[in-house]
Design a protein around this motif. Sequence first.
Motif, mmCIF file in Angstrom:
data_model
loop_
_atom_site.group_PDB
_atom_site.id
_atom_site.type_symbol
_atom_site.label_atom_id
_atom_site.label_comp_id
_atom_site.label_asym_id
_atom_site.label_seq_id
_atom_site.Cartn_x
_atom_site.Cartn_y
_atom_site.Cartn_z
ATOM 1 N N UNK A 137 0.827 -1.204 0.000
ATOM 2 C CA UNK A 137 0.000 0.000 0.000
ATOM 3 C C UNK A 137 0.865 1.259 0.000
ATOM 4 N N UNK A 138 1.992 1.213 0.702
ATOM 5 C CA UNK A 138 2.914 2.352 0.670
ATOM 6 C C UNK A 138 3.455 2.531 -0.745
ATOM 7 N N UNK A 139 3.800 1.441 -1.409
ATOM 8 C CA UNK A 139 4.262 1.522 -2.799
ATOM 9 C C UNK A 139 3.174 2.056 -3.715
ATOM 10 N N UNK A 140 1.916 1.784 -3.372
ATOM 11 C CA UNK A 140 0.786 2.222 -4.193
ATOM 12 C C UNK A 140 0.429 3.687 -3.988
ATOM 13 N N UNK A 141 1.120 4.347 -3.053
ATOM 14 C CA UNK A 141 0.875 5.773 -2.866
ATOM 15 C C UNK A 141 0.330 6.175 -1.516
ATOM 16 N N UNK A 142 0.249 5.245 -0.550
ATOM 17 C CA UNK A 142 -0.241 5.594 0.780
ATOM 18 C C UNK A 142 0.724 6.565 1.454
ATOM 19 N N UNK A 143 0.169 7.600 2.055
ATOM 20 C CA UNK A 143 0.981 8.552 2.809
ATOM 21 C C UNK A 143 1.155 8.104 4.249
ATOM 22 N N UNK A 144 0.210 7.321 4.748
ATOM 23 C CA UNK A 144 0.214 6.806 6.108
ATOM 24 C C UNK A 144 -0.679 5.572 6.123
ATOM 25 N N UNK A 145 -0.620 4.810 7.209
ATOM 26 C CA UNK A 145 -1.390 3.572 7.284
ATOM 27 C C UNK A 145 -2.195 3.517 8.571
#
Length: 260
Positions: free
Chosen positions: A173-181
């Motif tokens: 998800x971080x690779x997909x563009x998430x700024x935070x989780x």
Amino acid sequence: MREARLHGIRSVKIFAESSRRDATGEISLVPDALMARAVRAAKDAESDLAVMTETCLCSYTDSGLCYVTDVHGRPDIPATVDVTARQAVAHAAAGADIVGPASMVLGTTHGARTALNDQGYGSVSVMPHVIFWSSLYDGFRRTMGATPKAGVDREFQINPGKPEQFIDAALQLVQDGADMLLLEPAMFTADVLIRLKQYTRAPLFPFSVSGEYTALSSLDPKTGKRDVRRLIELFTMLKRAGADASVTYAALEIARQLSG
């Protein structure tokens, strides 16, 4: 919103359950959708507080599912990504600062990030949910009308016995563009939180879901006050484990107790 600001809370997360539903969840995109109205009201009340939204379809589909289905009743991934992306833009247009793809359907985070950038909302953050299966969601699903009619569990959520899958999903998800989780349910994510801190600099926010709120607090029938000491202990532990902040239904009650 005003009381949150008074007690030093810096952000809020908004949920909305729609009385109107359809097969695609596109009812969530209309200008007067409850979520859009709630976001606008929140920003009008306290514009400096960050507003996070739940960006999902389960409260808008007539099936109660988090995704759109095809003619055979199977997940229609492209349609789900499309509607979720447009929902993220609708939330941003209403004033949301952070949108939260919550279905864990692959592609929804990238779709939301791309749509926001294309529509001029590049400053709006994307905070997808990373979720373990849990019975702690049962009450929330009933309240939000988000229990699938077929009675199936959320097939895109992660078996709690597979922490490696949780970590892999979070990093994807971080690779997909998430700024935070957003990691949930909070009380069952301490181990993966510690490990994720080793692999990503993205801010990590454990989400203490409604089932935790009711299980770890108690209401005094005489005073009407809720005892949230166990929740404070939970968030203290999560802070030790590396949480950048925690999201909880008890935020105001905790703030009142800590400042009282």
